[in-house]
Write a protein that holds these residues in place. Structure first.
Motif, short mmCIF file in Angstrom:
data_model
loop_
_atom_site.label_atom_id
_atom_site.label_comp_id
_atom_site.label_asym_id
_atom_site.label_seq_id
_atom_site.Cartn_x
_atom_site.Cartn_y
_atom_site.Cartn_z
N TYR A 23 8.30 -14.46 -12.75
CA TYR A 23 7.21 -13.59 -12.28
C TYR A 23 5.81 -14.15 -12.58
N TYR A 59 7.19 3.29 -10.44
CA TYR A 59 8.61 3.03 -10.15
C TYR A 59 9.28 2.15 -11.18
N LYS A 93 3.05 -15.57 -9.87
CA LYS A 93 1.76 -14.91 -9.62
C LYS A 93 0.61 -15.91 -9.74
N GLY A 122 0.76 -1.24 0.00
CA GLY A 122 0.00 0.00 0.00
C GLY A 122 0.79 1.29 0.00
N SER A 123 2.12 1.22 -0.20
CA SER A 123 2.84 2.50 -0.10
C SER A 123 3.73 2.82 -1.29
N VAL A 162 -2.01 -6.29 -2.61
CA VAL A 162 -1.58 -5.59 -3.82
C VAL A 162 -0.31 -6.21 -4.39
N1 LIG Z 1 3.53 -1.96 -12.68
C1 LIG Z 1 2.87 -2.62 -13.61
O1 LIG Z 1 2.90 -2.27 -14.79
C2 LIG Z 1 2.04 -3.82 -13.22
C3 LIG Z 1 1.38 -4.50 -14.21
C4 LIG Z 1 0.58 -5.59 -13.87
C5 LIG Z 1 0.48 -5.97 -12.54
N2 LIG Z 1 1.16 -5.31 -11.60
C6 LIG Z 1 1.03 -5.76 -10.21
O2 LIG Z 1 0.70 -4.63 -9.45
C7 LIG Z 1 1.28 -4.75 -8.18
C8 LIG Z 1 2.14 -3.53 -7.96
O3 LIG Z 1 2.27 -3.38 -6.67
P1 LIG Z 1 3.02 -2.14 -6.01
O4 LIG Z 1 4.46 -2.53 -5.81
O5 LIG Z 1 2.71 -0.89 -6.72
O6 LIG Z 1 2.29 -2.25 -4.60
P2 LIG Z 1 2.34 -1.33 -3.33
O7 LIG Z 1 1.43 -2.02 -2.35
O8 LIG Z 1 2.10 0.09 -3.64
O9 LIG Z 1 3.87 -1.47 -2.84
C9 LIG Z 1 4.45 -2.65 -2.36
C10 LIG Z 1 4.26 -2.69 -0.82
O10 LIG Z 1 4.70 -3.87 -0.24
C11 LIG Z 1 5.36 -3.57 0.99
N3 LIG Z 1 6.23 -4.68 1.29
C12 LIG Z 1 7.27 -5.14 0.52
N4 LIG Z 1 7.81 -6.21 1.10
C13 LIG Z 1 7.13 -6.42 2.27
C14 LIG Z 1 7.22 -7.38 3.32
N5 LIG Z 1 8.15 -8.35 3.31
N6 LIG Z 1 6.35 -7.31 4.35
C15 LIG Z 1 5.42 -6.33 4.39
N7 LIG Z 1 5.27 -5.40 3.42
C16 LIG Z 1 6.12 -5.45 2.38
C17 LIG Z 1 6.05 -2.25 0.68
O11 LIG Z 1 6.30 -1.45 1.82
P3 LIG Z 1 7.68 -1.57 2.67
O12 LIG Z 1 8.80 -1.61 1.69
O13 LIG Z 1 7.67 -0.35 3.53
O14 LIG Z 1 7.52 -2.82 3.45
C18 LIG Z 1 4.95 -1.53 -0.13
O15 LIG Z 1 4.00 -0.94 0.72
C19 LIG Z 1 2.06 -6.04 -8.15
O16 LIG Z 1 1.27 -7.06 -7.60
C20 LIG Z 1 2.29 -6.34 -9.62
O17 LIG Z 1 2.38 -7.72 -9.85
C21 LIG Z 1 1.94 -4.23 -11.90
#
Ligand SMILES: NC(=O)c1ccc[n+]([C@@H]2O[C@H](COP(=O)([O-])OP(=O)(O)OC[C@H]3O[C@@H](n4cnc5c(N)ncnc54)[C@H](OP(=O)(O)O)[C@@H]3O)[C@@H](O)[C@H]2O)c1
Length: 336
Positions: free
Chosen positions: A135, A169, A139, A8-9, A71
């Motif tokens: 990846y 990012y 998933k 979520g961040s 997420v």
């Molecule tokens: N970008 C694309 O084009 C795209 C396309 C298709 C699908 N997706 C999917 O969309 C999603 C993108 O997610 P996002 O990265 O933007 O999500 P997000 O929820 O905004 O960020 C990842 C979160 O996970 C936390 N985190 C990481 N490791 C952790 C741990 N071990 N324990 C607890 N918290 C943890 C991080 O905070 P901390 O680091 O503070 O712990 C951060 O809050 C993914 O599932 C990806 O597969 C993305």
């Protein structure tokens, strides 16, 4: 509604949290607090690591919730562990998956019934670094793990195509915006190649809508097929940055012969019409609405100009062509 967001961040999660807060939901965030650690007003924060069972027990004790929105899960063993810890205190699990779950993408068009990768035999590869080959199967394993615990009656799976917008990012749209802003001749393939990236805010709206209606099943999420082309992306970047883009449209086959890496070296370019052939009719029938690439580019550039900085991520380095290589390719294109 009481919503728990795992993660979520960073990017997608941050947009989901923003949307849920704007609607007045009671939101809890669970993450380690390593990135964007500034506490958000009106949001409960449970700090912890989903790799640690004790942290998950502590999280569950802060429930109950109407829905969990997972997420960022990428490791099946950890998604199963989160789901098991939370199933006594949550009625509905929302898992954000990806187009990469489809085995035949980008070589065939995909809808929600398309064949998936087999889940990996090992539900935790041990490594946590980015691995594009692992990846998609991972998933799929995460989807199955969530389904084992919550059942198909308690699970919503959202499979987005490429996601762009403020806080991105991975670095695809930020790279194009900086490139167009830098000026000079820009090497671009295939003006009429379709694209259908979804704005992170439209994805978040859809996720929160579906969570509110306790929706189950599987939804692809992308902008409508055929609505926008690569030339619209470049025009959007030119408008956003206020620069007139001087574009050299280079032949795709020629670029491939030169060894230019599709998808990363020239971000978002794939010389396959099927790369951007994700069916979204199911999500559209359920209310998905996608803004234009123009609006996404304008808002992302405004965020960048306002000092917006995405979380540091290893994937950013994969994206974009170097100045030297682009210059050499432009010269070679002229002399061919
Ligand atoms: N970008 C694309 O084009 C795209 C396309 C298709 C699908 N997706 C999917 O969309 C999603 C993108 O997610 P996002 O990265 O933007 O999500 P997000 O929820 O905004 O960020 C990842 C979160 O996970 C936390 N985190 C990481 N490791 C952790 C741990 N071990 N324990 C607890 N918290 C943890 C991080 O905070 P901390 O680091 O503070 O712990 C951060 O809050 C993914 O599932 C990806 O597969 C993305």
């Amino acid at each position: 509604m009481r919503l728990l967001v795992l993660g979520g961040s960073w990017f997608v999660g941050s947009a989901v949290v923003g949307e849920a807060r704007a609607r007045g939901h009671d939101v809890t965030l669970f993450n380690r607090g390593l990135s964007n650690a500034r506490p958000l007003r009106d949001v409960r924060h449970v700090s912890g690591d989903w790799e640690q069972e004790a942290d998950l027990r502590r999280l569950a004790a802060a429930g109950p919730w109407d829905a969990v929105i997972d997420v960022a899960g990428t490791i099946p063993r950890l998604v199963r562990r989160c789901a098991e810890a939370l199933s006594p205190v949550a009625g509905h699990y929302v898992f954000v998956s990806t187009i990469s779950a489809y085995r035949d993408w980008p070589h065939k068009p995909v809808d929600e019934t398309s064949t998936l990768w087999d889940a990996p035999a090992v539900d935790d590869p041990g490594r946590r670094s980015w691995d594009p080959d692992a990846y998609g199967p991972l998933k799929v394993g995460c989807e199955l793990a969530a389904a084992d615990v919550f059942g198909t009656d308690g699970l919503l799976i959202v499979r987005p195509h490429v996601v762009l917008g403020p806080r991105e990012y991975v670095g695809r749209l930020p790279w194009w915006l900086r490139r167009v802003h830098r000026g000079g001749e820009i090497l671009v393939p295939a003006p009429d190649r379709n694209i259908q990236p979804v704005d992170v805010r439209d994805l978040a709206t859809f996720i929160v809508d579906r969570a509110e209606s306790t929706s189950t099943g599987i939804y692809n999420v992308a902008a409508p097929q055929g609505r926008e082309q690569f030339s619209d992306l470049i025009a959007a970047c030119a408008e956003a940055t206020g620069r007139a883009a001087t574009v050299v449209w280079a032949d795709e086959e020629w670029l491939i012969e030169q060894g230019v890496r599709q998808w990363t070296e020239i971000p978002l370019w794939r010389a396959l019409p099927t790369a951007w052939s994700m069916s979204t009719s199911k999500a559209e029938a359920a209310g998905l609405r996608c803004r234009s690439i123009r609006e996404t580019a304008v808002d992302t550039w405004a965020w960048m100009q306002d000092g917006g900085r995405a979380v540091d991520h290893e994937r950013t380095a994969e994206h974009g062509i170097s100045v030297e290589r682009e210059t050499a390719l432009l010269a070679a294109w002229r002399q061919r």
